[in-house]
Design a protein around this motif. Structure first.
Motif, mmCIF file in Angstrom:
data_model
loop_
_atom_site.group_PDB
_atom_site.id
_atom_site.type_symbol
_atom_site.label_atom_id
_atom_site.label_comp_id
_atom_site.label_asym_id
_atom_site.label_seq_id
_atom_site.Cartn_x
_atom_site.Cartn_y
_atom_site.Cartn_z
ATOM 1 N N SER A 193 -52.859 6.718 -92.425
ATOM 2 C CA SER A 193 -53.543 6.241 -91.498
ATOM 3 C C SER A 193 -54.184 5.264 -91.902
ATOM 4 O O SER A 193 -54.433 3.596 -91.757
ATOM 5 N N PHE A 194 -55.209 5.235 -92.665
ATOM 6 C CA PHE A 194 -56.459 4.685 -93.526
ATOM 7 C C PHE A 194 -55.639 3.144 -93.966
ATOM 8 O O PHE A 194 -55.799 2.067 -94.346
ATOM 9 N N GLY A 195 -54.482 3.613 -94.857
ATOM 10 C CA GLY A 195 -53.756 3.072 -95.484
ATOM 11 C C GLY A 195 -53.025 1.525 -94.277
ATOM 12 O O GLY A 195 -52.771 0.107 -95.099
ATOM 13 N N THR A 196 -52.172 2.344 -93.656
ATOM 14 C CA THR A 196 -51.662 0.930 -92.711
ATOM 15 C C THR A 196 -52.904 0.230 -91.693
ATOM 16 O O THR A 196 -52.535 -0.602 -92.254
ATOM 17 N N ALA A 197 -53.889 0.827 -92.031
ATOM 18 C CA ALA A 197 -55.062 -0.110 -91.725
ATOM 19 C C ALA A 197 -55.317 -0.898 -92.145
ATOM 20 O O ALA A 197 -55.018 -2.117 -92.119
ATOM 21 N N ILE A 198 -55.555 -1.022 -93.265
ATOM 22 C CA ILE A 198 -55.689 -1.851 -94.869
ATOM 23 C C ILE A 198 -54.450 -2.804 -94.701
ATOM 24 O O ILE A 198 -54.459 -3.998 -94.729
ATOM 25 N N GLY A 199 -53.240 -2.897 -94.487
ATOM 26 C CA GLY A 199 -51.920 -3.196 -94.710
ATOM 27 C C GLY A 199 -51.928 -4.097 -93.343
ATOM 28 O O GLY A 199 -51.987 -5.205 -93.318
ATOM 29 N N MET A 200 -52.092 -3.816 -91.899
ATOM 30 C CA MET A 200 -52.240 -4.418 -90.754
ATOM 31 C C MET A 200 -53.268 -5.588 -90.855
ATOM 32 O O MET A 200 -52.887 -6.510 -89.782
ATOM 33 N N PHE A 201 -54.416 -4.804 -91.681
ATOM 34 C CA PHE A 201 -55.757 -6.311 -91.478
ATOM 35 C C PHE A 201 -55.000 -7.416 -92.095
ATOM 36 O O PHE A 201 -54.881 -8.329 -92.083
ATOM 37 N N ASN A 202 -54.125 -6.581 -93.513
ATOM 38 C CA ASN A 202 -53.866 -7.996 -94.200
ATOM 39 C C ASN A 202 -52.989 -8.472 -93.722
ATOM 40 O O ASN A 202 -52.582 -10.306 -93.684
ATOM 41 N N SER A 203 -51.909 -8.301 -93.236
ATOM 42 C CA SER A 203 -50.904 -9.379 -92.080
ATOM 43 C C SER A 203 -51.563 -9.620 -91.310
ATOM 44 O O SER A 203 -51.612 -11.103 -91.417
ATOM 45 N N ILE A 204 -52.311 -8.997 -90.653
ATOM 46 C CA ILE A 204 -53.071 -10.440 -89.401
ATOM 47 C C ILE A 204 -54.147 -10.960 -89.547
ATOM 48 O O ILE A 204 -53.274 -12.774 -89.357
ATOM 49 N N VAL A 205 -54.532 -10.538 -90.567
ATOM 50 C CA VAL A 205 -55.456 -12.469 -91.327
ATOM 51 C C VAL A 205 -54.516 -13.222 -91.932
ATOM 52 O O VAL A 205 -54.686 -14.257 -91.954
ATOM 53 N N SER A 206 -53.585 -12.412 -92.447
ATOM 54 C CA SER A 206 -52.271 -13.606 -93.222
ATOM 55 C C SER A 206 -51.560 -14.251 -92.158
ATOM 56 O O SER A 206 -51.184 -15.869 -92.521
ATOM 57 N N ILE A 207 -51.466 -14.296 -91.341
ATOM 58 C CA ILE A 207 -50.339 -15.044 -90.117
ATOM 59 C C ILE A 207 -51.820 -15.821 -89.231
ATOM 60 O O ILE A 207 -51.136 -16.550 -89.105
ATOM 61 N N ILE A 208 -52.443 -15.364 -88.971
ATOM 62 C CA ILE A 208 -54.004 -16.369 -88.922
ATOM 63 C C ILE A 208 -54.216 -16.999 -89.638
ATOM 64 O O ILE A 208 -53.962 -18.542 -89.068
ATOM 65 N N LEU A 209 -54.000 -17.128 -90.616
ATOM 66 C CA LEU A 209 -54.527 -18.342 -91.805
ATOM 67 C C LEU A 209 -53.038 -18.909 -91.568
ATOM 68 O O LEU A 209 -53.936 -19.870 -92.016
ATOM 69 N N LEU A 210 -52.207 -18.593 -91.977
ATOM 70 C CA LEU A 210 -50.747 -19.114 -91.712
ATOM 71 C C LEU A 210 -50.791 -19.918 -91.144
ATOM 72 O O LEU A 210 -50.411 -21.663 -90.427
ATOM 73 N N LEU A 211 -50.992 -19.856 -89.505
ATOM 74 C CA LEU A 211 -50.885 -20.998 -88.421
ATOM 75 C C LEU A 211 -51.785 -21.614 -88.405
ATOM 76 O O LEU A 211 -51.505 -22.761 -87.990
ATOM 77 N N LEU A 212 -53.562 -21.418 -88.934
ATOM 78 C CA LEU A 212 -54.566 -22.492 -89.136
ATOM 79 C C LEU A 212 -54.121 -23.766 -90.396
ATOM 80 O O LEU A 212 -54.538 -24.773 -89.416
#
Length: 320
Positions: free
Chosen positions: A287-306
């Motif tokens: 679950s902790f590893g999934t949280a890290i991957g989720m943070f990674n994906s969300i930040v990538s999406i935000i950076l792409l949109l910006l």
């Protein structure tokens, strides 16, 4: 042919009605049908796995269904953001990402432009082939080559520096954390420069040659032709690739850091993906590893949109 209406002696085009989705679908049903298999593949491999993000809000235990797990809310995200190690690996990730973005994005453009200026076709093709061959070499082999080149025991770099009289004793490059980011960036450039330049060479080959002929007639030097014709013509390609690169700013993988790193430089080599591997999957904290991957994906999406929004507003270029 557009219909026209007559208004006070002038002829103006009539307003064209926008086609509805179903009208367009009927007209292009063959194309939609051809794209359907690829849409299904993307859905299966890119969107269905997002279901697993639920693990980030649970204390996941193997052997139980996802609905039988214990829900813990944002506990894993709180643990992530309060861990000092997280900010250290985030620093390493961003540092190597920015270095790779700046150097790894500009050098292939420069290489493609210079390669395009070569007149000998045989030599030009030879250089291009040699430059992109390292792309097909695995990082395992590349890491071995880099380690051997920088070795204190007969390494080519140390031997060259000593022969030039720049150093008296071999330098332990692989044991110095402050050099690790530069070593990774240089190895990445050597491996991917030629491959990244291919798309720019393709864009350059599509430029109308009459523009260059007209510039020569006007007395423009080759440098002026590059600055006023070549670079502006491939600007849309550069913008799109830059937007995509910014979107992957913190998703840099872990292969090169894992293979080139060692315990002496771990404070500089560990990135987010390695952090998820070591402290998530490696310790059974799924679950902790999934949280890290989720943070990674969300930040990538935000950076792409910006990045997409900024380029769309100021450069009139976007990918969506």
């Amino acid at each position: 042919m557009k219909a026209v209406t007559k208004t006070e002696g002038s002829i103006q085009p009539a307003t064209k009605r926008k086609k509805g989705f179903w009208t367009t679908f009927k007209e292009q049903k063959v194309l939609y049908g051809m794209s359907l298999p690829f849409i299904i593949i993307v859905f299966i491999f890119s969107y269905m796995p997002v279901w697993g993000w639920l693990m980030a809000f649970q204390n996941y235990r193997p052997g139980r269904s996802i609905f039988e797990q214990k829900w813990v809310g944002f506990d894993h995200f709180i643990a992530l953001f309060t861990d000092e190690k997280f900010y250290l690996v985030l620093r390493n990730t961003l540092a190597m990402s920015f270095m790779g973005l700046i150097v790894g994005f500009t050098i292939p453009i420069l290489f493609a432009v210079l390669l395009n200026e070569l007149r000998g076709s045989v030599f030009k093709r030879s250089v291009q082939t040699i430059s992109y061959l390292p792309h097909f070499v695995s990082w395992v082999v590349v890491a071995g080559i880099v380690t051997k080149m920088l070795s204190t025991d007969g390494g080519a770099i140390n031997q060259l520096l000593m022969w030039l009289g720049l150093i008296d004793q071999p330098i332990q490059f692989m044991a110095q954390g402050n050099l690790f980011w530069y070593i990774v960036t240089a190895a990445d450039i050597w491996k991917e420069m030629g491959w990244s330049a291919i798309i720019y060479l393709a864009a350059i080959s599509g430029i109308d040659q009459e523009q260059f002929e007209a510039a020569k007639v006007d007395g423009a030097s080759r440098m002026r032709q590059i600055w006023h014709i070549t670079l502006p013509s491939i600007a849309p390609t550069i913008a799109i690739l830059l937007i995509m690169s910014i979107g992957h700013l913190i998703s840099i993988g872990f292969e090169k850091q894992f293979l080139l790193g060692n315990p002496l430089v771990v404070d500089y080599s560990e990135v987010l993906d390695l952090y998820a591997l070591n402290y998530g999957l490696g310790m059974g904290r799924f679950s902790f590893g999934t949280a890290i991957g989720m943070f990674n994906s969300i930040v990538s999406i935000i950076l792409l949109l910006l990045a997409n929004g900024a380029f769309k507003k100021f450069a009139k270029q976007s990918i969506m």
